[in-house]
Design an enzyme around this catalytic site. Structure first.
Site, PDB file in Angstrom:
ATOM      1  N   LYS A 263       8.182  10.314  -2.860  1.00 23.72           N
ATOM      2  CA  LYS A 263       7.019   9.307  -2.705  1.00 23.72           C
ATOM      3  C   LYS A 263       6.039   9.318  -3.893  1.00 23.72           C
ATOM      4  O   LYS A 263       5.471  10.353  -4.229  1.00 23.72           O
ATOM      5  CB  LYS A 263       6.113   9.860  -1.220  1.00 23.72           C
ATOM      6  CG  LYS A 263       5.294   9.075  -0.972  1.00 23.72           C
ATOM      7  CD  LYS A 263       4.457   9.559   0.306  1.00 23.72           C
ATOM      8  CE  LYS A 263       3.311   8.647   0.752  1.00 23.72           C
ATOM      9  NZ  LYS A 263       2.678   9.067   1.897  1.00 23.72           N
TER      10      LYS A 263
ATOM     11  N   ARG B 119      -4.088   0.957   3.620  1.00 22.74           N
ATOM     12  CA  ARG B 119      -5.565   1.671   3.537  1.00 22.74           C
ATOM     13  C   ARG B 119      -6.396   0.749   4.374  1.00 22.74           C
ATOM     14  O   ARG B 119      -7.204   1.430   5.420  1.00 22.74           O
ATOM     15  CB  ARG B 119      -6.328   1.538   2.163  1.00 22.74           C
ATOM     16  CG  ARG B 119      -5.561   2.286   0.949  1.00 22.74           C
ATOM     17  CD  ARG B 119      -5.806   3.653   0.648  1.00 22.74           C
ATOM     18  NE  ARG B 119      -5.294   4.071  -0.346  1.00 22.74           N
ATOM     19  CZ  ARG B 119      -4.423   4.724  -0.164  1.00 22.74           C
ATOM     20  NH1 ARG B 119      -3.518   5.050   0.667  1.00 22.74           N
ATOM     21  NH2 ARG B 119      -3.711   5.150  -1.322  1.00 22.74           N
TER      22      ARG B 119
ATOM     23  N   LYS C 160      10.168   6.169  -1.265  1.00 16.12           N
ATOM     24  CA  LYS C 160       9.117   5.352  -0.918  1.00 16.12           C
ATOM     25  C   LYS C 160       8.146   5.095  -2.209  1.00 16.12           C
ATOM     26  O   LYS C 160       7.825   6.186  -2.889  1.00 16.12           O
ATOM     27  CB  LYS C 160       8.311   5.950   0.270  1.00 16.12           C
ATOM     28  CG  LYS C 160       7.025   5.154   0.660  1.00 16.12           C
ATOM     29  CD  LYS C 160       6.268   6.010   1.632  1.00 16.12           C
ATOM     30  CE  LYS C 160       5.104   5.492   2.008  1.00 16.12           C
ATOM     31  NZ  LYS C 160       4.242   6.124   2.958  1.00 16.12           N
TER      32      LYS C 160
ATOM     33  N   TYR D 201       8.107  -3.379   8.102  1.00 13.97           N
ATOM     34  CA  TYR D 201       7.164  -3.879   9.346  1.00 13.97           C
ATOM     35  C   TYR D 201       8.044  -5.409   9.720  1.00 13.97           C
ATOM     36  O   TYR D 201       7.538  -5.964  10.586  1.00 13.97           O
ATOM     37  CB  TYR D 201       5.911  -4.477   8.556  1.00 13.97           C
ATOM     38  CG  TYR D 201       5.152  -3.266   7.954  1.00 13.97           C
ATOM     39  CD1 TYR D 201       4.543  -2.506   8.892  1.00 13.97           C
ATOM     40  CD2 TYR D 201       5.380  -2.875   6.756  1.00 13.97           C
ATOM     41  CE1 TYR D 201       3.899  -1.209   8.535  1.00 13.97           C
ATOM     42  CE2 TYR D 201       4.732  -1.771   6.123  1.00 13.97           C
ATOM     43  CZ  TYR D 201       3.880  -1.115   7.309  1.00 13.97           C
ATOM     44  OH  TYR D 201       3.435   0.340   6.790  1.00 13.97           O
TER      45      TYR D 201
END
Ligand code: PBG
Length: 332
Positions: free
Chosen positions: A201, A211, A253, A318
């Site tokens: 990551k 965020r 990621k 998503y």
């Protein structure tokens, strides 16, 4: 006498849609898509996230509806993130292992709603729950304390297992986190709960919209624990450590900026390898498409296919429910 060198004609196999479908090396399938979902404490309505058009912070009711849709679409699973109220945050992230904390509440609802149709997964990290926004607890000098954070992860793991999470997504990038959480679960008799290591990551600018999505309180950055974008070999090392510590699945990621790392990890892993197409990657596609600069659907399908081609067995995205819908109609 030899004749002219014959032209080699790879184009033969590209001539028609049927040909292209027949020789495709990689495909997308709904079962290989996992939908990340944000659930906001106290929300009565789903709350749009401006930097991620089409993605919302769910209320408990809209969470139920979206879970039903995800199951109907045949997705592999959902990854839940909690968005606690600011007043619920503190230095140690107490909301993370509170059975009434928003993530644990949402997890119980998800298990109830999804039954066996989806694998219910939870983000195991303190950053949504700490008032300083870091993924761990801080020492007296304000640095993220690795081993003290592991103690918090152990408690968080037990709370998430208790709430019904089937796969814990260890996203904090603390050294030894997989081993610590495995030990805590096994000691509590929860050998049934699986672990997803966010193994490689990277500290990325592309987490920006996330965020906003989780109302993060972070000042500064995560460069002392997440990896440096310059490092490829280190991604393999992190994955090897997680494998040795007992990760059931390892992940890379962000996805598209790190396809080399993804291919490297896929080459050495003996467990499934996943990739997370993150918030900023989503936001870029949406922004370009909204301006009419790219063909939205083709760009999304190409992106996800590229992540699969590089070696991901499944993708957190998503777009999961929407793309599953297209696949159900035989598109892409
Ligand atoms: C940590 C976590 C993050 C994401 C997933 N888990 C944020 C971070 O590490 O800074 C990012 C996901 C995204 O950007 O879509 N809780």
């Amino acid at each position: 006498m030899t004749g002219p060198i014959p032209v080699v004609r790879p184009r033969r196999l590209r001539a028609t849609p049927a040909w292209r479908r027949l020789v495709a090396e990689t495909r997308l399938h709904p079962a290989e898509l996992v939908l990340p979902m944000f659930v906001r404490e106290g929300a009565r309505e789903p709350n749009p996230i401006s930097s991620m058009p089409g993605v919302v912070q769910h209320s408990l009711d809209s969470l139920r509806a979206a879970l039903a849709e995800a199951a109907e679409a045949g997705l592999g699973g959902v990854m839940l993130f909690g968005v606690p109220e600011d007043a619920a945050k503190d230095a140690r992230g107490s909301g993370a292992d509170d059975p009434d904390g928003i993530l644990n509440v949402a997890t119980r609802i998800a298990r109830e709603e999804a039954g066996d149709a989806l694998v219910v997964q939870t983000d195991l990290c303190l950053d949504e729950f700490t008032d300083h926004g870091h993924c761990g607890v801080l020492d007296a000098d304000g640095r993220v304390d690795n081993d003290a954070s592991l103690e918090r992860y152990r408690d968080m793991a037990l709370a998430q297992a208790e709430a019904g999470s089937q796969l814990l997504g260890l996203s904090g990038m603390m050294d030894g986190q997989v081993a610590a959480v495995r030990d805590a679960l096994d000691a509590a008799g929860r050998t049934d709960v699986a672990l997803l290591g966010y193994s490689a990551k990277y500290a990325s600018a592309f987490y920006g919209p996330f965020r906003e999505a989780v109302g993060s309180s972070l000042q500064g950055d995560r460069r002392t624990y997440q990896q440096d974008a310059a490092n490829r070999r280190e991604g393999i090392r992190e994955a090897q450590l997680d494998l040795a510590e007992g990760a059931d699945i390892v992940m890379v990621k962000p996805a598209t900026m790190y396809l080399d790392v993804l291919a490297d990890v896929a080459a050495i892993s003996d467990v499934p390898v996943w990739a997370y197409h993150i918030s900023g990657e989503y936001a870029m596609l949406e922004a370009a498409a909204a301006n009419g600069w790219i063909d939205r659907e083709r760009a999304i399908a190409e992106t996800l296919l590229s992540i699969r081609r590089a070696g991901a067995d499944a993708v957190l995205t998503y777009y999961a429910t929407e793309v599953a819908g297209w696949l159900g109609q035989g598109r892409f």
